[in-house]
Enzyme design. Structure first.
Site, PDB file in Angstrom:
ATOM      1  N   HIS A  77      65.603  -9.970  15.821  1.00  0.00           N
ATOM      2  CA  HIS A  77      64.640 -10.140  16.914  1.00  0.00           C
ATOM      3  C   HIS A  77      64.502 -11.612  17.298  1.00  0.00           C
ATOM      4  CE1 HIS A  77      62.522  -6.124  15.651  1.00  0.00           C
ATOM      5  NE2 HIS A  77      63.766  -5.958  16.053  1.00  0.00           N
ATOM      6  N   HIS A 236      64.868  -1.460  23.345  1.00  0.00           N
ATOM      7  CA  HIS A 236      64.816  -2.178  22.067  1.00  0.00           C
ATOM      8  C   HIS A 236      66.199  -2.249  21.428  1.00  0.00           C
ATOM      9  CE1 HIS A 236      63.239  -4.012  18.477  1.00  0.00           C
ATOM     10  NE2 HIS A 236      64.045  -3.204  17.802  1.00  0.00           N
ATOM     11  N   ASP A 240      68.020  -5.609  20.151  1.00  0.00           N
ATOM     12  CA  ASP A 240      68.717  -5.748  18.865  1.00  0.00           C
ATOM     13  C   ASP A 240      70.163  -6.195  19.062  1.00  0.00           C
ATOM     14  OD1 ASP A 240      66.656  -5.093  17.131  1.00  0.00           O
ATOM     15  OD2 ASP A 240      67.293  -3.017  16.851  1.00  0.00           O
ATOM     16  N   HIS A 263      73.089  -1.934  13.919  1.00  0.00           N
ATOM     17  CA  HIS A 263      73.431  -3.258  13.389  1.00  0.00           C
ATOM     18  C   HIS A 263      74.826  -3.291  12.774  1.00  0.00           C
ATOM     19  CE1 HIS A 263      69.347  -4.390  14.208  1.00  0.00           C
ATOM     20  NE2 HIS A 263      68.872  -3.464  13.393  1.00  0.00           N
TER      21      HIS A 263
END
Length: 297
Positions: A77, A236, A240, A263
């Site tokens: 973030h 969001h 990311d 991720h």
């Protein structure tokens, strides 16, 4: 276009998502060509940890870096906000093993950066320009970077849940700092109550709450204030991805697209780009270019 750092140091205290403990974070200006680096202030003689995709060792729920056994977690973030502002050089001092979660988005970090002020430095800013399509696939999930005159992100998620309508699960984002602040930077992380309860029983997500995440039960959203955007969930994921991609160590000139990526896959994509020097080139650009104008404050 010149490299950027902050005009002055700035400090904030927030909660660690997993520890539930207070974490002190200081953002400190840094010299040209030093990059984004982290320093654990709670460990004597701790090594500097570069924001580098090849130092990512753990991608469960967040992107985590490690050098010599010293870890710094939940970096995405903050890195996303730094990417939004095009910050090239910064020393990030942190008093624990993770970056504070703040409100679950990058909005507080955007505010901090604006308060500290942006300093242009006496060296040209370098970009990674994608020259060929590069794609990574895991099952039905995939992520791709391809040539594009600018920086864009097209992301689709796939949740079968009444709180996440199907027509809100894809979002395309054309990068500019203004667009980032208004449309992506304040999109919060999200999770399911049943998963959070399981994590907390295992001493994880101890700092997680309705104050720093969108939480869903089996029927819908538990947060009384509702959503900040209709597509906040997928926005969001774009937030990311911008942070994860900044672990390439350069601002990107290219188009990113993804389906159900996270991720781990974002990190795998950056490593795959570096796997072949013909996939990219490092370039500088003029202030008058459309790419440079996207970073105007």
């Amino acid at each position: 276009m010149k490299q950027r750092t902050l005009k002055q140091p700035i400090t904030v205290v927030g909660i660690g998502l997993h520890s539930g403990q207070d974490v002190t974070l200081t953002l400190q200006p840094s010299e040209v060509n030093t990059g984004i680096r982290f320093l654990r202030t709670d460990i004597e003689d701790a090594p500097l940890i570069a924001a580098d995709a090849f130092l990512v060792t753990d991608t469960v729920m967040s992107s985590n870096l490690m050098v010599n056994g010293i870890k710094i977690g939940t970096v995405e973030h903050l890195l996303s906000a730094l990417a939004g502002f095009g910050i090239d050089n910064l020393l990030i001092k942190v008093s624990d093993a993770e970056i504070p979660i703040m409100d679950g988005s990058a909005a507080n970090y955007v505010t901090l950066l604006l308060e500290a002020g942006i300093e242009e430095q006496a060296a040209p800013k370098q970009f990674m320009k994608i020259l060929k399509p590069v794609k990574v696939v895991e099952g039905d999930k995939w992520a791709q970077l391809e040539p594009y005159d600018g920086f864009s992100l097209d992301f689709e998620i796939d949740f079968n849940h009444p709180g996440i309508p199907k027509d809100t699960q894809r979002y395309r984002f054309e990068f500019s700092l203004h667009n980032y602040i208004e449309n992506v930077g304040n999109a919060r992380t999200f999770g399911f109550m049943r998963d959070i309860e399981h994590l907390q029983k295992n001493n994880l997500a101890l700092g997680g709450s309705l104050d720093n995440a969108i939480v869903l039960d089996d029927n819908g959203i538990m947060n009384k204030e509702g959503l900040r955007h209709q597509e906040e969930f997928v926005r969001h994921k774009i937030l990311d991805a911008i942070g994860d991609l900044y672990l390439a160590k350069y601002s990107l000139i290219g188009g990113f697209s993804a389906y159900k990526s996270g991720h781990a896959l974002n990190n795998k994509l950056i490593r795959e780009v570096y796997n072949d020097p013909n996939n990219f080139e490092i370039v500088t650009i003029y202030d008058t270019s459309s790419v440079a104008r996207a970073y105007e404050i």
